[in-house]
Enzyme design. Structure first.
Site, PDB file in Angstrom:
ATOM      1  N   LYS A 156       0.802  -1.279   0.003  1.00  0.00           N
ATOM      2  CA  LYS A 156      -0.034   0.177  -0.080  1.00  0.00           C
ATOM      3  C   LYS A 156       0.681   1.444   0.037  1.00  0.00           C
ATOM      4  CE  LYS A 156      -4.250  -1.937   1.948  1.00  0.00           C
ATOM      5  NZ  LYS A 156      -5.547  -1.804   2.859  1.00  0.00           N
ATOM      6  N   LYS A 180     -11.212 -10.472  -9.876  1.00  0.00           N
ATOM      7  CA  LYS A 180     -12.271 -10.658  -8.852  1.00  0.00           C
ATOM      8  C   LYS A 180     -13.392  -9.473  -9.034  1.00  0.00           C
ATOM      9  CE  LYS A 180     -11.726 -10.090  -4.305  1.00  0.00           C
ATOM     10  NZ  LYS A 180     -11.030 -10.299  -2.989  1.00  0.00           N
ATOM     11  N   LYS A 217     -15.431  -4.458  -4.598  1.00  0.00           N
ATOM     12  CA  LYS A 217     -16.457  -3.236  -4.177  1.00  0.00           C
ATOM     13  C   LYS A 217     -15.812  -1.976  -4.672  1.00  0.00           C
ATOM     14  CE  LYS A 217     -14.961  -3.407   0.562  1.00  0.00           C
ATOM     15  NZ  LYS A 217     -15.305  -3.783   1.929  1.00  0.00           N
TER      16      LYS A 217
END
Ligand code: AMP
Length: 327
Positions: free
Chosen positions: A112, A193, A196
């Site tokens: 990240k 995948k 969201k």
């Protein structure tokens, strides 16, 4: 005696059918097996920039959706992380017993922090906050995906180190690598995948999507030119994904679904998938609307906070005493 389990929900993005089939469904099936603590990890959501409205709205939306999907407030102690004011206090005490080297080695931090060079210190120290969440409720097990296993191992190290230095204080938790639910793929690009945070949302079914739109997304899902409803993840990823969705929502196995649709064309099969998904979502959305327009969520969060605040306050007092933080 039932063991204690802790699960955190990070309220970012919009919950998808992938989240339900891959994770929430299993949580519902497991909720009788443990004493479950379930919290909305709102303080974890701010380690990276997040819009205020999104965060605020998602706190209640997520909980209402989890409950609508079958999470039972009588079988789970449900709370909001930021309601427990002792959690950041405990986290600080633990941070002072954690090494910089340990945190900078965390794989998620490395990944990240690469994406944005101007990352917050919170992104580095977040695993200590996670350790706090786990240790405060004396969790025996932390159901996690493989990507979070390293953080539970870090929690074990931090807890053991504290126990050794200051005397027995924390229960040592174990990661419970959850049985991976079926992975649901993007309807437009079935090689990735269903996510969201995906921006091209034609391939993503959100649990609160309008049902007409859901049907449209399923009817235009990417397939192949073979025209046979047969499961083959490599050669027919689109159809296999739709078979997975159908099988998961109807609790059938893959071969039963293949048998049911052996004489159907893709349009007929997609229409059947759309029926199943829409009738599932309709039920969830009805219950969601009842919950979100009532004070039930607030009541559940208030009750949960009372229980966990007491646990955290006791833990904080014990730690302060052991460390020497008292008059
Ligand atoms: P995330 O949405 O990435 O925060 O993940 C929350 C949980 O939902 C994790 O346990 C994921 O493994 C699961 N999950 C998310 N997307 C999918 C998907 N497309 N298929 C199956 N499981 C998923």
């Amino acid at each position: 005696m039932k063991k204690i389990s802790l699960t955190g929900l990070k309220p970012t993005g919009s919950l998808t059918l992938g989240n339900y089939i891959g994770a929430i469904k299993q949580m519902v099936e497991m909720q009788d097996n443990y004493i479950n603590y379930l919290f909305v990890a709102d303080m974890h959501a701010i380690t990276v920039p997040i819009n205020r409205e999104e965060l605020h709205n998602n706190i209640k939306n997520f909980l209402a959706l989890y409950l609508a999907c079958g999470i039972d407030p009588k079988k789970n102690i449900i709370y909001l992380q930021s309601d427990i004011e002792y959690i950041p206090c405990i986290s600080w005490l633990l941070e002072c017993n954690t090494y910089y080297g340990e945190l900078s080695r965390m794989i998620q931090f490395k990944e990240k922090s690469k994406k944005n060079a101007n990352f917050s210190v919170g992104l580095l120290t977040y695993p200590v906050l996670m350790a706090t969440d786990i240790l405060v409720v004396d969790a025996d097990y932390v159901p996690v995906g493989i990507d979070q296993k390293q953080h539970v191992e870090l929690t074990r190290n931090i807890a053991s180190r504290f126990n050794k230095k200051y005397g027995e204080t924390f229960k040592i938790p174990e990661p419970l690598i959850t049985e991976v639910g079926t992975k649901i793929m993007d309807l437009v690009d079935p090689s990735k995948k269903m996510s969201k945070t995906e921006e091209n949302n034609k391939g993503v079914i959100c649990l609160l999507d309008d049902l007409k739109l859901v049907r449209k997304k399923i009817m235009s899902a990417t397939t192949d030119s073979d025209m046979k409803v047969v499961y083959d993840q490599e050669k027919k990823p689109g159809i296999s994904n739709l078979i997975n969705i159908y099988a998961s929502l109807t609790n059938k196995n893959i071969s039963e679904v293949e048998e049911m649709f052996k004489n159907s064309n893709y349009a007929q099969f997609k229409s059947a998938v759309a029926d199943v998904v829409c009738s599932f979502l309709e039920k969830i959305q009805l219950r969601y609307n009842e919950l979100i327009n009532s004070d039930e969520i607030d009541k559940i969060l208030r009750e949960g906070a009372l229980v966990v605040r007491k646990m955290a306050s006791d833990k904080f007092d014990t730690m302060k005493l052991k460390i020497g933080l008292y008059r």
